[in-house]
Design a protein around this motif. Structure first.
Motif, PDB file in Angstrom:
ATOM      1  N   VAL A   1      43.179  39.881  29.757  1.00  0.00           N
ATOM      2  CA  VAL A   1      44.022  39.612  30.928  1.00  0.00           C
ATOM      3  C   VAL A   1      43.512  40.459  32.084  1.00  0.00           C
ATOM      4  CG1 VAL A   1      46.386  39.340  31.736  1.00  0.00           C
ATOM      5  CG2 VAL A   1      45.949  39.619  29.306  1.00  0.00           C
ATOM      6  N   ALA A   2      43.358  39.832  33.228  1.00  0.00           N
ATOM      7  CA  ALA A   2      42.952  40.558  34.429  1.00  0.00           C
ATOM      8  C   ALA A   2      43.931  40.247  35.545  1.00  0.00           C
ATOM      9  CB  ALA A   2      41.537  40.152  34.842  1.00  0.00           C
ATOM     10  N   GLY A   3      44.170  41.223  36.394  1.00  0.00           N
ATOM     11  CA  GLY A   3      45.060  41.002  37.534  1.00  0.00           C
ATOM     12  C   GLY A   3      44.673  41.898  38.682  1.00  0.00           C
ATOM     13  N   LYS A   4      44.993  41.437  39.899  1.00  0.00           N
ATOM     14  CA  LYS A   4      44.643  42.181  41.117  1.00  0.00           C
ATOM     15  C   LYS A   4      45.881  42.840  41.697  1.00  0.00           C
ATOM     16  CE  LYS A   4      43.143  40.356  45.255  1.00  0.00           C
ATOM     17  NZ  LYS A   4      42.235  39.518  46.038  1.00  0.00           N
ATOM     18  N   LYS A   5      45.724  44.086  42.173  1.00  0.00           N
ATOM     19  CA  LYS A   5      46.845  44.784  42.807  1.00  0.00           C
ATOM     20  C   LYS A   5      46.924  44.416  44.284  1.00  0.00           C
ATOM     21  CE  LYS A   5      48.701  49.423  43.673  1.00  0.00           C
ATOM     22  NZ  LYS A   5      48.627  50.848  43.304  1.00  0.00           N
TER      23      LYS A   5
END
Lengths: 64, 210
Positions: free
Chosen positions: B206-210
Motif C-alpha cells: 500500500v502506498a499513499g501520499k501526504k
C-alpha cells in the motif's frame, strides 16, 4: 567501524511520547558520533539512554 | 471490517514479540526469502518514489533486507532505520552500518514532517494498533511525500487463514486501505504481490501520499 549515533540525528529525534524536543547529555563521543549519553525530554521528565552509539527511543513502558 | 484480531495473535504483545525476535533473528535470513523476494522489495522502493539524497525512515528494518533496497536508491547515509528489536538490528549490522534508532513503530521518536519518504516492510503484522503506526508514518513525512507498507494478505483458504491468524495479524486489502484513508493519505495505491506463481497474492503493498 560501526556507524554510531551522529549529531545530525539529534535534529530529527523527538520524544516518542509527547514528540517534544530533547536535550542531550554526552558522556562519550568521538569526532563523528555520540557513543554514550542520554537524551532528556523536559516535558515528560524522561530520559532516553544512548549506549554503544544506539539511542534507545522506546517509550519507557515498552523497555525490558 | 472487524477488530476481532486484536485478541488473536500471539505476537501482538510487544514484549513477547521482542523475545520472539531475539531467537527468530538467528534463522530469519534463511526463512524470509521464501515469502519475500527481491522483486517484491524493488516494487516497494519503486512505489515510494525514492531518489538519490532523499531522507527516508524505515519502520521495522529487521535484519536489513529492505534497507538494502532503499540504500541503493537513496544512499546509506540518508536512511534512518528503526526497529523494536536490537537483536534483529545486530544481524543487519553484520551487513552494513545503518543509522539505527531503537524504537517503536506506533510511537515514532521523530519530529513532524522530517522525511522525504517512509517505508515499512513485513512489520505491520506485529503492530497491536496498525492505525496508530500508519498515522505515525504520516506524521513524520513531509507533505507530498509517500509512505509505503508491505504486509501479509489475508489468505482465502480457511485453514491457512486460521493458521496464519493464530500467530499474527493478516489484514485484508480493504483494511489496509481504510487505515491509510483514516490516517489522511491521498492517491492511495494497492498492489497484491507474491514471491512466485503459486503465491501471487501473498502480500499487499500500500502506498499513499501526504
Amino acid at each position: 567501524m560501526v556507524m554510531l549515533m551522529k549529531r545530525d540525528l539529534l535534529d530529527i529525534l523527538a520524544c516518542p511520547v509527547c514528540k517534544g524536543d530533547l536535550s542531550i547529555e554526552v558522556e562519550e563521543e568521538d569526532e563523528k558520533e555520540i557513543i554514550r549519553g542520554r537524551l532528556h525530554c523536559e516535558k515528560c521528565d524522561e530520559f532516553y539512554p544512548i549506549e554503544d552509539g544506539i539511542p534507545n527511543m522506546l517509550p519507557p513502558d515498552l523497555r525490558d | 471490517m472487524g477488530w476481532g484480531w486484536i485478541d488473536m495473535g500471539y505476537l501482538e504483545d510487544k514484549k513477547r514479540a521482542r523475545t520472539f525476535y531475539r531467537y527468530f533473528s538467528k534463522i530469519y535470513d534463511y526463512i524470509n526469502p521464501i515469502f519475500y523476494s527481491k522483486e517484491m522489495r524493488d516494487k516497494v522502493v519503486e512505489m515510494g518514489r525514492l531518489t538519490r539524497d532523499m531522507r527516508v525512515v524505515e519502520v521495522g528494518c529487521g535484519t536489513g533486507f529492505t534497507s538494502e533496497g532503499i540504500i541503493k536508491a537513496i544512499g546509506i547515509e540518508n536512511l534512518v532505520a528503526l526497529d523494536q528489536s536490537i537483536h534483529m538490528y545486530k544481524k543487519a549490522k553484520e551487513k552494513f552500518h545503518l543509522n539505527f534508532v531503537w524504537g517503536d513503530a506506533e510511537n515514532l521518536p521523530f519530529k513532524d514532517d522530517m522525511f522525504d519518504g517512509a517505508i515499512s516492510a513485513g512489520s505491520i503484522e506485529y503492530w497491536p494498533n496498525p492505525q496508530k503506526g500508519i498515522e505515525e508514518m504520516y506524521r513524520v513525512i513531509k507533505p507530498g511525500s509517500w509512505a509505503v507498507i508491505i504486509g501479509p494478505n489475508k489468505p482465502k483458504n480457511t485453514f491457512f487463514r486460521w493458521m496464519a491468524e493464530s500467530i499474527m495479524l493478516f489484514p485484508t486489502v480493504e483494511e489496509y486501505v481504510t487505515w491509510y484513508e483514516q490516517a489522511g493519505f491521498k492517491d492511495i495505491e494497492v498492489v497484491e504481490i507474491g514471491p512466485n506463481r503459486l503465491w501471487k497474492r501473498l502480500a499487499v503493498i500500500v502506498a499513499g501520499k501526504k
